[in-house]
Design an enzyme around this catalytic site. Structure first.
Site, PDB file in Angstrom:
ATOM      1  N   PHE A 162       5.636 -11.099   8.041  1.00 46.41           N
ATOM      2  CA  PHE A 162       4.852 -12.046   7.254  1.00 46.41           C
ATOM      3  C   PHE A 162       3.841 -11.288   6.415  1.00 46.41           C
ATOM      4  O   PHE A 162       2.970 -10.598   6.949  1.00 46.41           O
ATOM      5  CB  PHE A 162       4.150 -13.044   8.180  1.00 46.41           C
ATOM      6  CG  PHE A 162       5.106 -13.926   8.945  1.00 46.41           C
ATOM      7  CD1 PHE A 162       5.531 -15.129   8.409  1.00 46.41           C
ATOM      8  CD2 PHE A 162       5.608 -13.528  10.184  1.00 46.41           C
ATOM      9  CE1 PHE A 162       6.433 -15.945   9.101  1.00 46.41           C
ATOM     10  CE2 PHE A 162       6.512 -14.330  10.883  1.00 46.41           C
ATOM     11  CZ  PHE A 162       6.919 -15.538  10.340  1.00 46.41           C
ATOM     12  N   VAL A 180       2.889 -10.026  11.782  1.00 43.89           N
ATOM     13  CA  VAL A 180       1.956 -10.404  10.736  1.00 43.89           C
ATOM     14  C   VAL A 180       1.282  -9.127  10.240  1.00 43.89           C
ATOM     15  O   VAL A 180       0.766  -8.352  11.041  1.00 43.89           O
ATOM     16  CB  VAL A 180       0.915 -11.388  11.335  1.00 43.89           C
ATOM     17  CG1 VAL A 180      -0.268 -11.557  10.417  1.00 43.89           C
ATOM     18  CG2 VAL A 180       1.579 -12.719  11.656  1.00 43.89           C
ATOM     19  N   CYS A 181       1.290  -8.904   8.937  1.00 44.21           N
ATOM     20  CA  CYS A 181       0.688  -7.684   8.380  1.00 44.21           C
ATOM     21  C   CYS A 181      -0.823  -7.677   8.611  1.00 44.21           C
ATOM     22  O   CYS A 181      -1.525  -8.610   8.203  1.00 44.21           O
ATOM     23  CB  CYS A 181       0.964  -7.594   6.881  1.00 44.21           C
ATOM     24  SG  CYS A 181      -0.027  -6.312   6.067  1.00 44.21           S
ATOM     25  N   VAL A 182      -1.311  -6.610   9.202  1.00 47.34           N
ATOM     26  CA  VAL A 182      -2.728  -6.562   9.576  1.00 47.34           C
ATOM     27  C   VAL A 182      -3.658  -6.608   8.362  1.00 47.34           C
ATOM     28  O   VAL A 182      -4.659  -7.342   8.371  1.00 47.34           O
ATOM     29  CB  VAL A 182      -3.034  -5.325  10.460  1.00 47.34           C
ATOM     30  CG1 VAL A 182      -2.706  -4.015   9.750  1.00 47.34           C
ATOM     31  CG2 VAL A 182      -4.486  -5.320  10.907  1.00 47.34           C
ATOM     32  N   ALA A 209      -3.580 -10.006   6.840  1.00 39.36           N
ATOM     33  CA  ALA A 209      -4.142 -10.981   7.771  1.00 39.36           C
ATOM     34  C   ALA A 209      -5.669 -10.893   7.803  1.00 39.36           C
ATOM     35  O   ALA A 209      -6.359 -11.919   7.861  1.00 39.36           O
ATOM     36  CB  ALA A 209      -3.569 -10.760   9.169  1.00 39.36           C
TER      37      ALA A 209
END
Lengths: 102, 139, 130, 130, 102, 139
Positions: free
Chosen positions: C39, C77-79, C82
């Site tokens: 994501f 989820v891409c840090v 995010a």
């Protein structure tokens, strides 16, 4: 070594389909889905352009997105194949690479 | 590197959006900088409004956003040296290569000579480049 | 075949999360493997645990979480994306001194390297976005 | 003059929150009144308290909160749009049995009537979106 | 009773400017900002269309968005007035209604 | 009603996006239903791909999304009776009024006779309608 190009935007709203048809190599396939299905319909301002592009590309369109928008599979441009999500998956496996024109 | 035992794939990053109006240009660059650490064959493509990402002299003070355009000139240090710009996209916008940053890399196989990494290519050639890719990410 | 999936937009606003979900379901049903769902951009918002969609509508986060549980999907989820957008797990909450975390079950936060790895390891990478 | 402002997209992904912020600052400096800023669609994501943008970048939520504090701005997040997207205040958290809330200081959650009222009460309604 | 129409998208990418020029009444004003500033530049595929529309509309463009994209105020189509955010605010007060072509 | 002491403004809601691809159509409808409770003069405009919002026979089961198209036919009950569709947008898409839902309202001043609330109007007329508005919201 053919690419499956996907277009999910209406040709009336965005330039995604135009860019796809400009930069996809002849022999590639194009799948229209989400609002992109509008580009697959007959009698629109873009129908002729798409029909001409069929000399160079194989066109597919996602049925579920046609029906959601109250459009009719029977009004899809002749020669464009209607697929469901299973067909979408098969198209990705039958091609080597998938390029999404976002 | 944590990739699949020496697999080298052709990765292509296609950039079609103007910078600042949306975040895609910036977040594409963030992917490319990480991608450089993997030993893959990387190409960058700038077409449509994506060509505006590479313009010289971007000044963002008055819009309050971070100017990330200098990062493109650092791509050479990351060994990214195949950057393709569609000629027709430039022309339709009244732009030419002179309006873009000069992107270079130092060729370690040629006594670190500085060489161009940005190539303005015609539509048909670009279509051929895209067609050869294994993995395409679009922004 | 092994698929990598990329979802670039948040739930509800664009159809991309829905399309990705339908694609993944069809692929799984056909016996394919989903190596990872990554994501990125606003796509990270699919991972919020705080969404309360109308009762007569689908709950996309729950659908993803459910699919992850049933099929062992890796939802990443891409840090960086995010953090910008306010999606944090407990670790991130602590690190940044925030008062709450909101990552839904079945999702994990990790770096962009996971996207590249997905491109390397998967037979096909399919992106859903705006 | 009295302005109503509408912000339809989340922070960072589209420029709309930035543009709205610059517009509001200029309007305030010129002595105009901001009747209300209404956040709709993904615009509700501007109200998250959990965002951690990179240190060298602007923090849009903090900028809105700061402006609200300094000028008494009324920052309203649409409740229906916020529920879908996982933006909750303490009340909403309780009502929906959620474990966390994430509405930033200076924002409040209310209904779409506040948007219509903004159109009625303001001399000009200016919308920023995708 | 004139409207200020705002367009924040590039004419290359979306149909917002086209729709604006189709549905804005002659005598209205058009402000180009964000990616919309691309529509204000000389020598593009759209320049002539915009220049022609100047018979019917007053055009403005937001300078800060021009500079952010590395473009040059000097290359704005003749007759389009460059404004800053203060000018944007003034335009909204000088017109009766603001319509954003999203 | 909590509005400004009897002020009646002309509110116009312009819809230009196809349904389902994005949420704007649905969330526009949600605004309009709330707006109906305020005593304002409401017009709805459907142009560009917005005309697809009004098509008959939308079926969303296979995309897993909620079908909200029936709500348009309830607009009459909310006393929303000025719904304008741009004729040229229909034509460019190979559509005609027959492809759209028939939207009606009951006229309380005419013994609750059922009357059309959807008007297909030409571009110039639509431009005139938009130009008369006090407040325009765009989706």
């Amino acid at each position: 070594m053919a690419i499956l190009h996907t277009v999910n935007k209406s040709p009336f709203e965005r330039n995604a389909l135009e860019s796809c048809l400009r930069l996809a190599k002849a022999g590639s396939s194009v799948l229209l889905f989400e609002d992109g299905v509008i580009g697959a319909m007959r009698n629109t301002r873009f129908s002729e352009k798409v029909a001409q592009a069929m000399d160079d590309y194989s066109f597919y369109v996602l049925g579920p997105d046609i029906q959601a928008r109250g459009l009719d599979n029977d009004k899809v441009i002749d020669g464009i194949q209607v697929v469901d999500y299973n067909g979408f998956v098969d198209l990705t496996t039958e091609h080597d690479t998938v390029q999404s024109w976002l | 590197m944590e990739n699949g035992e020496g697999v080298v794939k052709k990765f292509c990053y296609i950039n079609r959006k103007a910078p600042y109006g949306t975040i895609y240009a910036l977040e594409s660059l963030e992917v490319v900088l990480i991608a450089a650490a993997f030993d893959q064959d990387i190409s960058l493509v700038f077409a449509d409004d994506g060509v505006y990402q590479l313009t010289k002299g971007q000044a963002t003070e008055a819009i309050g956003m971070k100017n990330f355009s200098k990062t493109y000139s650092a791509l050479g240090d990351y060994d990214i040296k195949k950057i393709y710009v569609e000629k027709e996209s430039l022309e339709e916008r009244g732009l030419s290569a002179e309006d873009l940053q000069a992107l270079k890399y130092e060729d370690e196989d040629d006594d670190w000579a500085e060489k161009d990494s940005l190539f303005v290519v015609e539509r048909d050639e670009l279509a051929g480049i895209i067609d050869e890719q294994d993995v395409i990410l679009s922004f | 075949m092994k698929f990598g999936i990329v979802v670039n937009e948040g739930p509800y606003t664009h159809q991309s999360s829905d399309s990705a979900l339908q694609f993944v379901k069809a692929a799984l049903q056909k016996g394919h493997e989903i190596f990872r769902v990554f994501f990125y951009h606003d796509g990270v918002n699919n991972g919020t645990s705080l969404g309360v969609p109308p009762q007569d509508d689908r709950n996309l986060t729950l659908e993803w979480s459910g699919l992850a549980e049933k099929h062992g999907l890796d939802l990443v989820v891409c840090v960086a994306a995010a953090q910008r957008r306010g999606i944090l797990d407990e670790d991130e909450m602590g690190r940044h001194g925030k008062s709450a975390n909101n990552l839904a079950p079945g999702f994990r936060i990790s770096g962009l390297g996971q996207l590249i790895e997905s491109g390397i390891q998967s037979d096909r990478l399919v992106t859903f976005g705006d």
